[in-house]
Design a protein around this motif. Sequence first.
Motif: not given
Length: 180
Positions: A47-72
């Motif tokens: 979440i940010g405003e203008g050019l400034t990011a205020g709240k940042l998170e990086s979570l350990h899940m993505g389309c490849v990793s989740m697809s491999a784990k649950f629909f491999g």
Amino acid sequence: RTSSPIEIISGIEEARLIYLGVARTSPAEPGRRFVADIGGGSTELIIGEGLTAGKLESLHMGCVSMSAKFFGDGEISEKRMKRARLAARLELEPVQAAFKKFGFEHAVGTSGTIRAVHDILRARAQPQSFITPDGVEALLQDVIRAGNVSRLKFSGLPDERAPVLPGGLAVLAEIVNMLD
């Protein structure tokens, strides 16, 4: 070939750079902007405003990793989708309250998964040009009904994206629910 060293950046730095890219290429709108990027192995939320990011998170899940784990093996079922969505929900849970508290006026999605979902929904003549919770849920049901990634033949879905759509869609569904 390059003789320059390759720098590895953190997930938070990736999130900051994603936000900056969105902020510099999107029309300027007043207020805070929520940005979601579902990558192959991680998902960035900002979440940010203008050019400034205020709240940042990086979570350990993505389309490849989740697809491999649950629909491999390519099989898609309601039970597997529920497990994938639960895993995504559990990953989002620790950051959900902070993102809701921070607040935002606009939501933007970046990534191949979000673009593919948008293109599929648009090809279905969804009246609006944005992704809705109902549209995501309807697509989820169609993906489950297909039963196998080899049968994911939706207008707007590139063939190479089909194997990673179920995992990415599970993540997107839970992000949409988090925002609702």
